[in-house]
Design a protein around this motif. Sequence first.
Motif, PDB file in Angstrom:
ATOM      1  N   ASN A  55       0.809  -1.228   0.000  1.00  0.00           N
ATOM      2  CA  ASN A  55       0.000   0.000   0.000  1.00  0.00           C
ATOM      3  C   ASN A  55       0.840   1.276   0.000  1.00  0.00           C
ATOM      4  OD1 ASN A  55      -2.523  -1.376   0.017  1.00  0.00           O
ATOM      5  ND2 ASN A  55      -2.270  -1.755   2.214  1.00  0.00           N
ATOM      6  N   TYR A 260       3.454 -10.599  -6.351  1.00  0.00           N
ATOM      7  CA  TYR A 260       3.025  -9.486  -7.199  1.00  0.00           C
ATOM      8  C   TYR A 260       3.894  -9.504  -8.455  1.00  0.00           C
ATOM      9  CZ  TYR A 260       1.055  -7.987  -2.728  1.00  0.00           C
ATOM     10  OH  TYR A 260       0.371  -7.936  -1.539  1.00  0.00           O
ATOM     11  N   ASN A 340      -3.387  -7.994  -8.262  1.00  0.00           N
ATOM     12  CA  ASN A 340      -3.183  -7.536  -6.885  1.00  0.00           C
ATOM     13  C   ASN A 340      -2.317  -6.276  -6.824  1.00  0.00           C
ATOM     14  OD1 ASN A 340      -0.881  -8.846  -7.724  1.00  0.00           O
ATOM     15  ND2 ASN A 340      -0.736 -10.228  -5.957  1.00  0.00           N
ATOM     16  N   GLN A 342      -2.386  -2.144  -7.944  1.00  0.00           N
ATOM     17  CA  GLN A 342      -3.144  -0.983  -8.428  1.00  0.00           C
ATOM     18  C   GLN A 342      -2.219  -0.133  -9.298  1.00  0.00           C
ATOM     19  OE1 GLN A 342      -5.542   1.263  -5.487  1.00  0.00           O
ATOM     20  NE2 GLN A 342      -4.519   3.101  -6.276  1.00  0.00           N
ATOM     21  N   LYS A 365       0.859   0.375  -6.830  1.00  0.00           N
ATOM     22  CA  LYS A 365       0.763   0.122  -5.400  1.00  0.00           C
ATOM     23  C   LYS A 365       0.478  -1.362  -5.203  1.00  0.00           C
ATOM     24  CE  LYS A 365      -1.425   3.205  -3.023  1.00  0.00           C
ATOM     25  NZ  LYS A 365      -2.515   4.040  -2.433  1.00  0.00           N
ATOM     26  N   LEU A 367      -1.184  -4.136  -3.349  1.00  0.00           N
ATOM     27  CA  LEU A 367      -2.366  -4.153  -2.489  1.00  0.00           C
ATOM     28  C   LEU A 367      -2.260  -5.228  -1.406  1.00  0.00           C
ATOM     29  CD1 LEU A 367      -5.099  -3.764  -5.254  1.00  0.00           C
ATOM     30  CD2 LEU A 367      -4.075  -1.967  -3.838  1.00  0.00           C
ATOM     31  N   LYS A 368      -2.675  -4.850  -0.223  1.00  0.00           N
ATOM     32  CA  LYS A 368      -2.652  -5.802   0.891  1.00  0.00           C
ATOM     33  C   LYS A 368      -3.689  -6.888   0.684  1.00  0.00           C
ATOM     34  CE  LYS A 368      -2.729  -6.034   5.943  1.00  0.00           C
ATOM     35  NZ  LYS A 368      -2.830  -5.259   7.212  1.00  0.00           N
ATOM     36  N   ASN A 369      -4.861  -6.485   0.233  1.00  0.00           N
ATOM     37  CA  ASN A 369      -5.933  -7.442  -0.032  1.00  0.00           C
ATOM     38  C   ASN A 369      -6.175  -7.518  -1.530  1.00  0.00           C
ATOM     39  OD1 ASN A 369      -6.542  -7.936   2.770  1.00  0.00           O
ATOM     40  ND2 ASN A 369      -7.480  -5.893   2.817  1.00  0.00           N
ATOM     41  N   SER A 370      -5.968  -8.692  -2.107  1.00  0.00           N
ATOM     42  CA  SER A 370      -6.130  -8.862  -3.545  1.00  0.00           C
ATOM     43  C   SER A 370      -7.592  -8.732  -3.933  1.00  0.00           C
ATOM     44  CB  SER A 370      -5.612 -10.235  -3.977  1.00  0.00           C
ATOM     45  OG  SER A 370      -4.246 -10.357  -3.660  1.00  0.00           O
TER      46      SER A 370
END
Length: 372
Positions: A55, A260, A340, A342, A365, A367-370
């Motif tokens: 993030n 990622y 996953n 952004q 970015k 993302l912590k939550n896909s």
Amino acid sequence: MKVVKKIGKYLAIFLGVVVLLLAGYVGYMQMHYYRLPDKEKLSVGNQQEARLSLNKDYSALTYNVGFGAYNQKFSFFMDQGELKNGQKTQGTRGTAFSKQAVIKSTDGVISTIHQQKPDFVLLQEIDTHSTRSHYVNQVKMLEKNMPGYDYTFANNFHSAYLFWPLNDPHGSVESGLLTLSKYHADRAIRRKFPITSAFISKFTDLDRCFAVMRYPVKGGKHLIVINSHMSAYDKGGKMRKAQMKLLSKVIEAEYRLGNYVIVGGDFNHALGPDMLKHFDHEEKVPTWISVLSQKMLPKDFVMVKAENRMKVATVRSTDMAYHPKVNYQTVGDGFIVSKNIQTKAVNINTNYRYADHNPVRLEFKLLKNSPK
């Protein structure tokens, strides 16, 4: 009659010498031909200590720098085209105009990178010791001028001396992919792309590959950054389909591990069917371009569409010098990312001053939550 026989004799000797020279040259090329092994470990120089986080905003830049030769006046001997009025076109040069021209273009590339201040830099067609670039070591120039980055080089073009075109031979080549980063890399490997095995084409095509960089992310996963340069002189796109199949297999496997993935580079495809004929030009669509569509990608990956892609192309034809609205142009450079991440992207308009490509900037970015 004796004169005719003598002429015939000398002609036969001349033709025999030519045949022997050609046979010897083909043997020389074959003797020096080889492919680098798959999964070759790459060294990471000037290793950085910083680690990636979730993030947080990062950026990357991809740029095919065209071995410092492709300023606006340059055309390349292997490129052929045709205007819409039927006029045939073909590039002329096998080498850059001069050593100073290569240095000037490379300085322009470095200046462009400095202006963008990316966290990751993916460069293609960058020479280390080549006739065509007057033996300017572009990799060393980048390393010297980018002290805050690590650097990893993957060779994808190594050839014996090519005596063509006769008036400006392309010569011998050592060239490849250079990846720069401000963040710590755990490991880097070179993956071998499938390429043509046709007898003549194999000597002129590159030893195509992609470099796979692994950057640890706080929390246990990795960001996989892939620097790729796919085939161009591939009529019908057969090799590119095989290359895309291998690339898809690699990135899918990494995504399934929870990593990622970012693939950047010169795809030698129009990135989307709408890009194939979008820009104004007087040339027919060249044979070196294919189309890469979203449906050709693994389901958990997306082709990042630059916000200004309708206005700024990333590659021009090189069968002639650059003439706006005459040369064929398309968007052939950019990024493919896992879902996953952004992202947003923009094509940087350099007006092809330093290469036959424009760079593409990616902001991203992890993302912590896909997303589902």
